[in-house]
Scaffold this motif. Structure first.
Motif, PDB file in Angstrom:
ATOM      1  N   VAL A 129       0.873  -1.172   0.000  1.00 52.68           N
ATOM      2  CA  VAL A 129       0.000   0.000   0.000  1.00 52.68           C
ATOM      3  C   VAL A 129       0.913   1.226   0.000  1.00 52.68           C
ATOM      4  CG1 VAL A 129      -1.694   1.346   1.288  1.00 52.68           C
ATOM      5  CG2 VAL A 129      -1.963  -1.129   1.111  1.00 52.68           C
ATOM      6  N   GLY A 130       0.919   1.945  -1.111  1.00 54.39           N
ATOM      7  CA  GLY A 130       1.864   3.038  -1.278  1.00 54.39           C
ATOM      8  C   GLY A 130       1.545   4.280  -0.489  1.00 54.39           C
ATOM      9  N   ALA A 131       0.285   4.468  -0.103  1.00 56.61           N
ATOM     10  CA  ALA A 131      -0.101   5.634   0.702  1.00 56.61           C
ATOM     11  C   ALA A 131      -0.899   5.136   1.897  1.00 56.61           C
ATOM     12  CB  ALA A 131      -0.910   6.617  -0.136  1.00 56.61           C
ATOM     13  N   VAL A 132      -0.233   4.382   2.741  1.00 57.14           N
ATOM     14  CA  VAL A 132      -0.916   3.725   3.859  1.00 57.14           C
ATOM     15  C   VAL A 132      -1.578   4.736   4.788  1.00 57.14           C
ATOM     16  CG1 VAL A 132       1.148   3.623   5.324  1.00 57.14           C
ATOM     17  CG2 VAL A 132      -0.654   1.932   5.612  1.00 57.14           C
ATOM     18  N   GLN A 133      -1.015   5.954   4.870  1.00 57.51           N
ATOM     19  CA  GLN A 133      -1.574   6.973   5.759  1.00 57.51           C
ATOM     20  C   GLN A 133      -2.881   7.541   5.222  1.00 57.51           C
ATOM     21  OE1 GLN A 133       1.006   7.233   3.813  1.00 57.51           O
ATOM     22  NE2 GLN A 133       1.359   9.309   3.060  1.00 57.51           N
ATOM     23  N   ILE A 184       2.081  -6.477 -15.644  1.00 54.54           N
ATOM     24  CA  ILE A 184       1.336  -5.651 -14.707  1.00 54.54           C
ATOM     25  C   ILE A 184      -0.080  -5.500 -15.229  1.00 54.54           C
ATOM     26  CG2 ILE A 184       2.195  -3.490 -15.775  1.00 54.54           C
ATOM     27  CD1 ILE A 184       1.956  -2.256 -12.917  1.00 54.54           C
ATOM     28  N   TRP A 185      -1.056  -5.831 -14.394  1.00 53.88           N
ATOM     29  CA  TRP A 185      -2.470  -5.648 -14.700  1.00 53.88           C
ATOM     30  C   TRP A 185      -2.960  -4.535 -13.789  1.00 53.88           C
ATOM     31  CZ3 TRP A 185      -4.709 -11.344 -14.598  1.00 53.88           C
ATOM     32  CH2 TRP A 185      -4.067 -12.109 -15.589  1.00 53.88           C
ATOM     33  N   ILE A 186      -3.426  -3.441 -14.377  1.00 53.37           N
ATOM     34  CA  ILE A 186      -3.778  -2.242 -13.625  1.00 53.37           C
ATOM     35  C   ILE A 186      -5.286  -2.053 -13.631  1.00 53.37           C
ATOM     36  CG2 ILE A 186      -3.410   0.251 -13.438  1.00 53.37           C
ATOM     37  CD1 ILE A 186      -0.850  -0.248 -15.234  1.00 53.37           C
ATOM     38  N   LEU A 187      -5.902  -2.155 -12.482  1.00 51.56           N
ATOM     39  CA  LEU A 187      -7.344  -1.941 -12.351  1.00 51.56           C
ATOM     40  C   LEU A 187      -7.550  -0.560 -11.741  1.00 51.56           C
ATOM     41  CD1 LEU A 187      -8.506  -5.436 -11.011  1.00 51.56           C
ATOM     42  CD2 LEU A 187      -7.969  -4.717 -13.345  1.00 51.56           C
ATOM     43  N   GLY A 188      -7.932   0.392 -12.588  1.00 51.98           N
ATOM     44  CA  GLY A 188      -8.014   1.785 -12.166  1.00 51.98           C
ATOM     45  C   GLY A 188      -6.698   2.475 -12.465  1.00 51.98           C
ATOM     46  N   GLY A 189      -6.211   3.254 -11.534  1.00 54.39           N
ATOM     47  CA  GLY A 189      -4.938   3.965 -11.720  1.00 54.39           C
ATOM     48  C   GLY A 189      -4.390   4.351 -10.360  1.00 54.39           C
ATOM     49  N   GLY A 190      -4.226   5.658 -10.144  1.00 55.31           N
ATOM     50  CA  GLY A 190      -3.867   6.181  -8.836  1.00 55.31           C
ATOM     51  C   GLY A 190      -2.523   5.733  -8.311  1.00 55.31           C
ATOM     52  N   VAL A 191      -2.370   5.835  -7.000  1.00 57.73           N
ATOM     53  CA  VAL A 191      -1.112   5.499  -6.330  1.00 57.73           C
ATOM     54  C   VAL A 191      -0.706   4.042  -6.559  1.00 57.73           C
ATOM     55  CG1 VAL A 191       0.011   5.245  -4.069  1.00 57.73           C
ATOM     56  CG2 VAL A 191      -1.292   7.318  -4.589  1.00 57.73           C
ATOM     57  N   PRO A 192      -1.616   3.069  -6.490  1.00 58.58           N
ATOM     58  CA  PRO A 192      -1.177   1.682  -6.701  1.00 58.58           C
ATOM     59  C   PRO A 192      -0.468   1.468  -8.032  1.00 58.58           C
ATOM     60  CG  PRO A 192      -3.345   1.697  -5.707  1.00 58.58           C
ATOM     61  CD  PRO A 192      -3.036   3.126  -6.056  1.00 58.58           C
ATOM     62  N   LYS A 193      -0.928   2.140  -9.090  1.00 57.77           N
ATOM     63  CA  LYS A 193      -0.281   2.008 -10.396  1.00 57.77           C
ATOM     64  C   LYS A 193       1.157   2.503 -10.337  1.00 57.77           C
ATOM     65  CE  LYS A 193      -0.446   3.683 -15.171  1.00 57.77           C
ATOM     66  NZ  LYS A 193      -1.182   4.467 -16.191  1.00 57.77           N
ATOM     67  N   ASN A 194       1.344   3.731  -9.866  1.00 57.51           N
ATOM     68  CA  ASN A 194       2.698   4.296  -9.863  1.00 57.51           C
ATOM     69  C   ASN A 194       3.604   3.596  -8.866  1.00 57.51           C
ATOM     70  OD1 ASN A 194       4.584   6.409 -10.790  1.00 57.51           O
ATOM     71  ND2 ASN A 194       4.557   6.991  -8.639  1.00 57.51           N
ATOM     72  N   ALA A 220      -2.244  13.020 -16.440  1.00 60.18           N
ATOM     73  CA  ALA A 220      -2.427  12.257 -15.202  1.00 60.18           C
ATOM     74  C   ALA A 220      -1.724  10.913 -15.295  1.00 60.18           C
ATOM     75  CB  ALA A 220      -3.911  12.041 -14.934  1.00 60.18           C
ATOM     76  N   LEU A 221      -1.053  10.533 -14.222  1.00 63.24           N
ATOM     77  CA  LEU A 221      -0.375   9.240 -14.232  1.00 63.24           C
ATOM     78  C   LEU A 221      -1.374   8.093 -14.276  1.00 63.24           C
ATOM     79  CD1 LEU A 221       2.702   7.940 -13.382  1.00 63.24           C
ATOM     80  CD2 LEU A 221       1.044   6.985 -11.793  1.00 63.24           C
ATOM     81  N   SER A 222      -2.568   8.310 -13.720  1.00 67.23           N
ATOM     82  CA  SER A 222      -3.569   7.240 -13.713  1.00 67.23           C
ATOM     83  C   SER A 222      -3.835   6.700 -15.103  1.00 67.23           C
ATOM     84  CB  SER A 222      -4.878   7.751 -13.105  1.00 67.23           C
ATOM     85  OG  SER A 222      -4.767   7.884 -11.712  1.00 67.23           O
ATOM     86  N   SER A 223      -3.764   7.578 -16.111  1.00 66.76           N
ATOM     87  CA  SER A 223      -4.150   7.157 -17.453  1.00 66.76           C
ATOM     88  C   SER A 223      -3.007   7.156 -18.457  1.00 66.76           C
ATOM     89  CB  SER A 223      -5.254   8.086 -17.976  1.00 66.76           C
ATOM     90  OG  SER A 223      -4.800   9.434 -17.979  1.00 66.76           O
ATOM     91  N   CYS A 224      -1.775   7.375 -18.020  1.00 65.36           N
ATOM     92  CA  CYS A 224      -0.692   7.433 -19.000  1.00 65.36           C
ATOM     93  C   CYS A 224      -0.505   6.058 -19.644  1.00 65.36           C
ATOM     94  CB  CYS A 224       0.600   7.924 -18.366  1.00 65.36           C
ATOM     95  SG  CYS A 224       1.520   6.711 -17.428  1.00 65.36           S
TER      96      CYS A 224
END
Length: 403
Positions: A205-209, A258-268, A303-307
Protein backbone atom coordinates in the motif's frame (compact mmCIF):
# COMPACT_ATOMS: atom_id res chain seq x y z
CA UNK A 1 15.87 11.39 -51.43
CA UNK A 2 12.10 11.77 -51.53
CA UNK A 3 10.10 8.67 -50.69
CA UNK A 4 8.22 6.99 -53.49
CA UNK A 5 4.46 7.52 -52.91
CA UNK A 6 3.73 4.45 -55.01
CA UNK A 7 5.83 2.21 -52.73
CA UNK A 8 4.17 3.68 -49.63
CA UNK A 9 0.77 2.95 -51.16
CA UNK A 10 1.74 -0.64 -51.93
CA UNK A 11 3.11 -1.19 -48.43
CA UNK A 12 -0.01 0.25 -46.81
CA UNK A 13 -2.31 -1.82 -49.00
CA UNK A 14 -0.27 -4.97 -48.32
CA UNK A 15 -0.44 -4.32 -44.58
CA UNK A 16 -4.17 -3.64 -44.77
CA UNK A 17 -4.81 -6.80 -46.80
CA UNK A 18 -3.18 -8.88 -44.10
CA UNK A 19 -5.15 -7.31 -41.26
CA UNK A 20 -7.83 -9.22 -39.43
CA UNK A 21 -11.36 -8.86 -40.84
CA UNK A 22 -14.09 -7.31 -38.69
CA UNK A 23 -16.50 -10.12 -39.49
CA UNK A 24 -18.05 -11.58 -36.32
CA UNK A 25 -20.23 -14.67 -36.45
CA UNK A 26 -23.84 -14.67 -35.22
CA UNK A 27 -24.03 -15.41 -31.51
CA UNK A 28 -25.80 -18.68 -30.76
CA UNK A 29 -25.56 -18.80 -26.98
CA UNK A 30 -23.43 -21.94 -27.18
CA UNK A 31 -20.06 -20.17 -27.36
CA UNK A 32 -17.50 -20.42 -24.60
CA UNK A 33 -16.40 -17.08 -23.11
CA UNK A 34 -13.10 -17.30 -24.99
CA UNK A 35 -14.83 -18.07 -28.31
CA UNK A 36 -17.13 -15.10 -27.85
CA UNK A 37 -14.24 -12.75 -27.08
CA UNK A 38 -12.33 -14.01 -30.10
CA UNK A 39 -15.04 -13.31 -32.69
CA UNK A 40 -17.64 -10.88 -31.30
CA UNK A 41 -15.43 -8.06 -30.01
CA UNK A 42 -14.00 -6.55 -33.18
CA UNK A 43 -14.04 -2.77 -32.68
CA UNK A 44 -13.81 0.18 -30.31
CA UNK A 45 -13.74 -0.59 -26.57
CA UNK A 46 -14.81 -4.14 -27.38
CA UNK A 47 -11.63 -4.65 -29.35
CA UNK A 48 -9.61 -3.11 -26.52
CA UNK A 49 -11.26 -5.62 -24.19
CA UNK A 50 -10.45 -8.53 -26.52
CA UNK A 51 -6.83 -7.45 -26.82
CA UNK A 52 -6.59 -7.07 -23.04
CA UNK A 53 -7.82 -10.63 -22.64
CA UNK A 54 -5.27 -11.86 -25.16
CA UNK A 55 -2.52 -10.17 -23.13
CA UNK A 56 -3.87 -11.58 -19.86
CA UNK A 57 -3.80 -15.02 -21.43
CA UNK A 58 -0.28 -14.40 -22.77
CA UNK A 59 0.81 -13.42 -19.26
CA UNK A 60 -0.16 -16.90 -18.16
CA UNK A 61 1.23 -18.70 -21.20
CA UNK A 62 4.71 -17.19 -20.73
CA UNK A 63 4.42 -17.82 -16.96
CA UNK A 64 5.00 -14.15 -16.13
CA UNK A 65 5.05 -12.92 -12.56
CA UNK A 66 1.83 -10.89 -12.50
CA UNK A 67 1.65 -7.70 -10.42
CA UNK A 68 -1.96 -6.56 -9.95
CA UNK A 69 -2.80 -2.99 -8.90
CA UNK A 70 -6.23 -2.13 -7.50
CA UNK A 71 -7.58 1.37 -6.89
CA UNK A 72 -11.03 2.82 -6.40
CA UNK A 73 -13.71 1.37 -4.13
CA UNK A 74 -13.37 -2.15 -5.47
CA UNK A 75 -13.86 -4.25 -2.31
CA UNK A 76 -17.11 -2.45 -1.41
CA UNK A 77 -18.24 -3.40 -4.93
CA UNK A 78 -17.23 -7.02 -4.25
CA UNK A 79 -14.69 -7.21 -7.10
CA UNK A 80 -12.26 -9.02 -4.81
CA UNK A 81 -14.85 -11.71 -4.08
CA UNK A 82 -15.86 -12.21 -7.70
CA UNK A 83 -12.45 -11.82 -9.37
CA UNK A 84 -9.33 -11.11 -7.32
CA UNK A 85 -9.60 -13.90 -4.76
CA UNK A 86 -10.35 -16.58 -7.41
CA UNK A 87 -7.34 -15.36 -9.43
CA UNK A 88 -5.13 -15.60 -6.33
CA UNK A 89 -6.42 -19.09 -5.53
CA UNK A 90 -5.56 -20.22 -9.08
CA UNK A 91 -2.01 -18.88 -8.70
CA UNK A 92 -2.54 -16.12 -11.28
CA UNK A 93 -1.69 -13.09 -9.12
CA UNK A 94 1.87 -12.91 -7.79
CA UNK A 95 1.79 -9.56 -5.94
CA UNK A 96 -0.87 -6.98 -5.13
CA UNK A 97 -0.72 -3.21 -4.68
CA UNK A 98 -3.90 -1.53 -3.49
CA UNK A 99 -5.24 1.23 -1.26
CA UNK A 100 -5.65 0.92 2.48
CA UNK A 101 -9.35 1.69 1.98
CA UNK A 102 -9.90 -1.49 -0.04
CA UNK A 103 -8.49 -3.58 2.79
CA UNK A 104 -10.40 -1.65 5.45
CA UNK A 105 -13.83 -1.83 3.80
CA UNK A 106 -13.38 -5.54 3.15
CA UNK A 107 -13.33 -6.07 6.90
CA UNK A 108 -16.92 -4.82 7.34
CA UNK A 109 -18.27 -8.11 6.01
CA UNK A 110 -16.02 -10.19 8.27
CA UNK A 111 -17.62 -8.80 11.44
CA UNK A 112 -21.19 -9.11 10.18
CA UNK A 113 -21.90 -5.80 8.46
CA UNK A 114 -23.45 -5.77 5.00
CA UNK A 115 -22.77 -3.45 2.09
CA UNK A 116 -25.99 -2.88 0.18
CA UNK A 117 -27.08 -1.38 -3.12
CA UNK A 118 -28.62 2.09 -2.65
CA UNK A 119 -30.14 4.79 -4.80
CA UNK A 120 -27.37 7.33 -5.55
CA UNK A 121 -30.02 10.03 -6.08
CA UNK A 122 -31.93 9.56 -2.84
CA UNK A 123 -30.28 12.57 -1.17
CA UNK A 124 -27.07 12.72 0.83
CA UNK A 125 -28.56 14.97 3.53
CA UNK A 126 -31.14 12.27 4.24
CA UNK A 127 -28.50 9.53 4.16
CA UNK A 128 -26.43 11.46 6.71
CA UNK A 129 -29.44 11.85 9.02
CA UNK A 130 -29.98 8.09 8.79
CA UNK A 131 -26.25 7.50 9.40
CA UNK A 132 -25.84 5.67 6.11
CA UNK A 133 -22.45 6.04 4.43
CA UNK A 134 -22.64 6.20 0.62
CA UNK A 135 -20.09 5.15 -2.02
CA UNK A 136 -21.98 6.10 -5.19
CA UNK A 137 -24.64 3.35 -5.42
CA UNK A 138 -23.44 1.34 -2.41
CA UNK A 139 -24.15 2.02 1.24
CA UNK A 140 -23.56 0.75 4.78
CA UNK A 141 -24.39 1.78 8.35
CA UNK A 142 -22.01 4.20 10.05
CA UNK A 143 -21.69 1.55 12.75
CA UNK A 144 -19.79 -0.55 10.22
CA UNK A 145 -17.00 2.03 10.33
CA UNK A 146 -17.01 2.31 14.11
CA UNK A 147 -16.97 -1.46 14.64
CA UNK A 148 -14.22 -1.93 12.04
CA UNK A 149 -12.16 0.76 13.76
CA UNK A 150 -12.46 -1.19 17.01
CA UNK A 151 -11.35 -4.36 15.22
CA UNK A 152 -8.18 -2.83 13.79
CA UNK A 153 -7.40 -0.94 16.99
CA UNK A 154 -7.50 -4.23 18.90
CA UNK A 155 -5.31 -5.98 16.33
CA UNK A 156 -2.73 -3.19 16.17
CA UNK A 157 -2.22 -3.37 19.93
CA UNK A 158 -1.09 -7.00 19.76
CA UNK A 159 2.60 -7.71 20.56
CA UNK A 160 3.57 -8.80 17.04
CA UNK A 161 2.69 -5.34 15.68
CA UNK A 162 4.92 -3.41 18.10
CA UNK A 163 7.83 -2.80 15.73
CA UNK A 164 8.81 -1.06 12.51
CA UNK A 165 7.74 -2.96 9.38
CA UNK A 166 6.96 -2.70 5.67
CA UNK A 167 3.41 -2.78 4.31
CA UNK A 168 3.79 -6.38 3.03
CA UNK A 169 4.86 -7.42 6.55
CA UNK A 170 2.02 -5.42 8.07
CA UNK A 171 -0.65 -6.87 5.83
CA UNK A 172 0.77 -10.38 6.19
CA UNK A 173 0.36 -10.10 9.96
CA UNK A 174 -3.12 -8.62 9.57
CA UNK A 175 -4.05 -11.44 7.20
CA UNK A 176 -2.83 -14.04 9.68
CA UNK A 177 -4.92 -12.52 12.48
CA UNK A 178 -7.97 -11.95 10.28
CA UNK A 179 -7.84 -15.58 9.11
CA UNK A 180 -8.07 -16.73 12.73
CA UNK A 181 -11.03 -14.40 13.32
CA UNK A 182 -12.79 -15.68 10.21
CA UNK A 183 -12.42 -19.27 11.44
CA UNK A 184 -13.75 -18.36 14.89
CA UNK A 185 -16.74 -16.49 13.47
CA UNK A 186 -17.44 -19.11 10.81
CA UNK A 187 -17.02 -16.64 7.94
CA UNK A 188 -17.73 -18.49 4.69
CA UNK A 189 -16.23 -16.04 2.21
CA UNK A 190 -12.66 -15.08 3.18
CA UNK A 191 -11.27 -11.56 3.01
CA UNK A 192 -8.59 -10.32 0.65
CA UNK A 193 -6.18 -9.98 3.58
CA UNK A 194 -6.57 -13.56 4.77
CA UNK A 195 -6.46 -14.95 1.21
CA UNK A 196 -3.19 -13.17 0.42
CA UNK A 197 -1.77 -14.46 3.72
CA UNK A 198 -2.83 -18.01 2.86
CA UNK A 199 -1.24 -17.92 -0.61
CA UNK A 200 1.85 -15.87 0.24
CA UNK A 201 0.89 -12.87 -1.92
CA UNK A 202 2.57 -9.65 -0.73
CA UNK A 203 0.25 -6.66 -0.37
CA UNK A 204 1.82 -3.23 -0.88
CA UNK A 205 0.00 0.00 0.00
CA UNK A 206 1.86 3.04 -1.28
CA UNK A 207 -0.10 5.63 0.70
CA UNK A 208 -0.92 3.73 3.86
CA UNK A 209 -1.57 6.97 5.76
CA UNK A 210 -4.47 7.68 3.37
CA UNK A 211 -6.69 4.94 4.80
CA UNK A 212 -8.69 4.25 7.94
CA UNK A 213 -6.59 1.30 9.11
CA UNK A 214 -3.70 3.71 9.63
CA UNK A 215 -6.00 6.35 11.15
CA UNK A 216 -6.47 3.92 14.01
CA UNK A 217 -2.69 3.70 14.37
CA UNK A 218 -2.66 7.49 14.74
CA UNK A 219 -5.25 7.22 17.51
CA UNK A 220 -3.31 4.52 19.33
CA UNK A 221 -0.06 6.50 19.17
CA UNK A 222 -1.73 9.51 20.78
CA UNK A 223 -3.40 7.37 23.45
CA UNK A 224 -0.51 5.04 24.28
CA UNK A 225 2.58 7.12 23.49
CA UNK A 226 5.88 5.24 23.45
CA UNK A 227 4.11 2.04 24.52
CA UNK A 228 2.72 1.82 20.98
CA UNK A 229 5.70 0.99 18.77
CA UNK A 230 4.02 0.17 15.46
CA UNK A 231 5.56 2.06 12.53
CA UNK A 232 5.68 1.72 8.74
CA UNK A 233 9.17 1.65 7.25
CA UNK A 234 8.56 3.57 4.02
CA UNK A 235 12.22 3.35 2.97
CA UNK A 236 12.32 -0.44 3.09
CA UNK A 237 8.82 -0.60 1.63
CA UNK A 238 9.89 1.09 -1.61
CA UNK A 239 13.09 -0.99 -1.70
CA UNK A 240 11.12 -4.21 -1.24
CA UNK A 241 9.00 -3.42 -4.29
CA UNK A 242 12.10 -3.11 -6.45
CA UNK A 243 13.67 -6.14 -4.80
CA UNK A 244 10.79 -8.47 -5.57
CA UNK A 245 10.61 -7.22 -9.17
CA UNK A 246 14.37 -7.71 -9.58
CA UNK A 247 14.01 -11.19 -8.10
CA UNK A 248 11.18 -12.09 -10.49
CA UNK A 249 13.18 -10.78 -13.44
CA UNK A 250 16.00 -13.21 -12.64
CA UNK A 251 13.93 -16.17 -11.43
CA UNK A 252 10.89 -18.12 -12.57
CA UNK A 253 10.30 -17.38 -16.30
CA UNK A 254 12.12 -13.98 -16.15
CA UNK A 255 8.92 -12.36 -17.50
CA UNK A 256 6.80 -9.77 -15.68
CA UNK A 257 3.30 -8.44 -16.34
CA UNK A 258 1.34 -5.65 -14.71
CA UNK A 259 -2.47 -5.65 -14.70
CA UNK A 260 -3.78 -2.24 -13.63
CA UNK A 261 -7.34 -1.94 -12.35
CA UNK A 262 -8.01 1.78 -12.17
CA UNK A 263 -4.94 3.97 -11.72
CA UNK A 264 -3.87 6.18 -8.84
CA UNK A 265 -1.11 5.50 -6.33
CA UNK A 266 -1.18 1.68 -6.70
CA UNK A 267 -0.28 2.01 -10.40
CA UNK A 268 2.70 4.30 -9.86
CA UNK A 269 3.89 2.61 -6.69
CA UNK A 270 4.25 -0.66 -8.59
CA UNK A 271 5.71 0.80 -11.77
CA UNK A 272 8.27 2.98 -9.98
CA UNK A 273 10.12 -0.14 -8.84
CA UNK A 274 11.76 -0.26 -12.25
CA UNK A 275 13.12 3.37 -12.33
CA UNK A 276 14.40 2.86 -8.78
CA UNK A 277 16.42 -0.09 -10.03
CA UNK A 278 17.70 1.43 -13.26
CA UNK A 279 17.96 5.19 -12.67
CA UNK A 280 18.57 5.43 -8.93
CA UNK A 281 20.40 2.21 -8.01
CA UNK A 282 22.10 1.63 -11.37
CA UNK A 283 20.86 -1.98 -11.58
CA UNK A 284 19.93 -2.75 -15.23
CA UNK A 285 16.34 -3.77 -15.87
CA UNK A 286 13.96 -3.80 -18.82
CA UNK A 287 10.62 -2.86 -17.28
CA UNK A 288 7.40 -4.87 -17.38
CA UNK A 289 6.95 -7.04 -20.48
CA UNK A 290 3.13 -6.88 -20.53
CA UNK A 291 1.01 -3.88 -19.51
CA UNK A 292 -2.80 -4.09 -19.32
CA UNK A 293 -4.93 -1.32 -17.81
CA UNK A 294 -8.64 -0.75 -17.29
CA UNK A 295 -9.49 2.86 -16.46
CA UNK A 296 -12.12 5.50 -17.23
CA UNK A 297 -9.71 8.43 -17.25
CA UNK A 298 -8.76 10.22 -20.50
CA UNK A 299 -5.15 9.76 -21.58
CA UNK A 300 -4.50 13.35 -22.64
CA UNK A 301 -4.36 15.33 -19.39
CA UNK A 302 -0.96 14.36 -18.03
CA UNK A 303 -2.43 12.26 -15.20
CA UNK A 304 -0.37 9.24 -14.23
CA UNK A 305 -3.57 7.24 -13.71
CA UNK A 306 -4.15 7.16 -17.45
CA UNK A 307 -0.69 7.43 -19.00
CA UNK A 308 -0.17 4.75 -21.68
CA UNK A 309 2.64 2.22 -21.77
CA UNK A 310 4.64 4.25 -24.27
CA UNK A 311 4.86 7.15 -21.84
CA UNK A 312 5.80 4.71 -19.10
CA UNK A 313 8.52 3.31 -21.36
CA UNK A 314 10.21 6.73 -21.51
CA UNK A 315 10.60 6.45 -17.72
CA UNK A 316 11.91 2.89 -17.94
CA UNK A 317 8.77 1.41 -16.36
CA UNK A 318 7.77 -0.95 -19.17
CA UNK A 319 9.82 -2.66 -21.85
CA UNK A 320 10.06 -1.99 -25.58
CA UNK A 321 8.30 -5.31 -26.04
CA UNK A 322 5.35 -4.05 -24.00
CA UNK A 323 5.06 -0.85 -26.04
CA UNK A 324 5.25 -2.61 -29.40
CA UNK A 325 3.10 -5.67 -28.83
CA UNK A 326 2.31 -6.15 -25.16
CA UNK A 327 0.16 -3.25 -24.00
CA UNK A 328 -3.52 -2.30 -23.98
CA UNK A 329 -5.35 0.56 -22.28
CA UNK A 330 -9.04 -0.30 -22.04
CA UNK A 331 -11.05 2.89 -21.63
CA UNK A 332 -13.80 1.51 -19.41
CA UNK A 333 -15.04 0.98 -15.87
CA UNK A 334 -13.24 -1.95 -14.23
CA UNK A 335 -16.47 -3.33 -12.75
CA UNK A 336 -18.08 -3.46 -16.21
CA UNK A 337 -15.56 -5.77 -17.86
CA UNK A 338 -13.16 -7.42 -15.43
CA UNK A 339 -15.62 -10.05 -14.07
CA UNK A 340 -16.30 -11.15 -17.65
CA UNK A 341 -12.58 -11.36 -18.48
CA UNK A 342 -11.88 -13.26 -15.26
CA UNK A 343 -14.61 -15.73 -16.20
CA UNK A 344 -13.12 -16.17 -19.66
CA UNK A 345 -9.61 -16.66 -18.29
CA UNK A 346 -10.58 -19.15 -15.58
CA UNK A 347 -12.89 -21.11 -17.87
CA UNK A 348 -9.73 -22.36 -19.58
CA UNK A 349 -8.40 -25.16 -17.38
CA UNK A 350 -4.85 -24.40 -18.54
CA UNK A 351 -5.02 -20.91 -17.01
CA UNK A 352 -3.85 -21.87 -13.55
CA UNK A 353 -0.49 -22.50 -11.93
CA UNK A 354 1.21 -23.07 -8.63
CA UNK A 355 1.21 -19.85 -6.54
CA UNK A 356 4.51 -17.93 -6.62
CA UNK A 357 4.35 -17.32 -2.84
CA UNK A 358 6.58 -14.25 -3.20
CA UNK A 359 6.08 -13.36 0.45
CA UNK A 360 8.03 -16.50 1.35
CA UNK A 361 11.06 -15.38 -0.69
CA UNK A 362 10.92 -11.65 0.13
CA UNK A 363 14.02 -11.64 2.36
CA UNK A 364 15.89 -13.67 -0.23
CA UNK A 365 14.85 -11.09 -2.85
CA UNK A 366 16.11 -8.21 -0.68
CA UNK A 367 19.47 -9.96 -0.21
CA UNK A 368 19.62 -10.63 -3.96
CA UNK A 369 19.20 -6.92 -4.73
CA UNK A 370 21.55 -5.88 -1.91
CA UNK A 371 24.36 -7.79 -3.62
CA UNK A 372 23.79 -5.98 -6.92
CA UNK A 373 23.65 -2.60 -5.19
CA UNK A 374 26.82 -3.32 -3.25
CA UNK A 375 28.66 -4.10 -6.51
CA UNK A 376 27.80 -0.56 -7.65
CA UNK A 377 28.52 1.19 -4.37
CA UNK A 378 31.59 3.04 -5.65
CA UNK A 379 29.82 4.49 -8.69
CA UNK A 380 26.64 5.22 -6.70
CA UNK A 381 28.57 7.29 -4.15
CA UNK A 382 29.45 9.66 -7.00
CA UNK A 383 25.75 10.41 -7.49
CA UNK A 384 24.92 11.70 -4.01
CA UNK A 385 26.61 15.14 -4.14
CA UNK A 386 25.63 18.28 -6.02
CA UNK A 387 26.72 21.90 -5.89
CA UNK A 388 25.13 25.08 -7.27
CA UNK A 389 28.59 25.99 -8.55
CA UNK A 390 28.52 23.17 -11.08
CA UNK A 391 28.36 24.35 -14.72
CA UNK A 392 24.91 24.37 -16.24
CA UNK A 393 24.14 21.76 -18.93
CA UNK A 394 25.06 22.92 -22.41
CA UNK A 395 21.93 22.73 -24.61
CA UNK A 396 24.17 22.14 -27.62
CA UNK A 397 25.20 18.79 -26.11
CA UNK A 398 21.63 17.53 -26.04
CA UNK A 399 19.88 16.69 -29.28
CA UNK A 400 16.18 17.52 -29.25
CA UNK A 401 13.68 15.15 -30.79
CA UNK A 402 10.75 17.59 -30.81
CA UNK A 403 9.64 18.38 -34.36
Amino acid sequence: MAKNPSNNRKNLRAHYSGARKADPRPITGKESPTELLEHAFSAYVGRQERTAFELMRRSMEVDASIFLTLSGAMTPAGLHQSCIIPLIEKGVISALTTTGANLYHDAHRIIGHAIREVNPNAGDLQYRLARIIRIYDLGFWEEALLDTDRLFSALLRRPEFQRKMTTPEFHYLLGKNIQAIEKKLGVKQPSLLSTCYKYGVPIFVGAVQDGSIFLNAVKLKRLMGDEFKFEIDINDDVYWMSAIQHYCRHHFSNKMAIWILGGGVPKNYTLQGEPLLDQILGVPTDGFDIDVQFCVDPVDNGALSSCPAGEGHTWGKVSMEAVEAGSMYVHTDVTAVFPWLTHALLSDTKMKRKPRRLMDVMQEAVTFLDKDVQKRRKSLLKTIDWSPDEPKPDPAEHETYVR
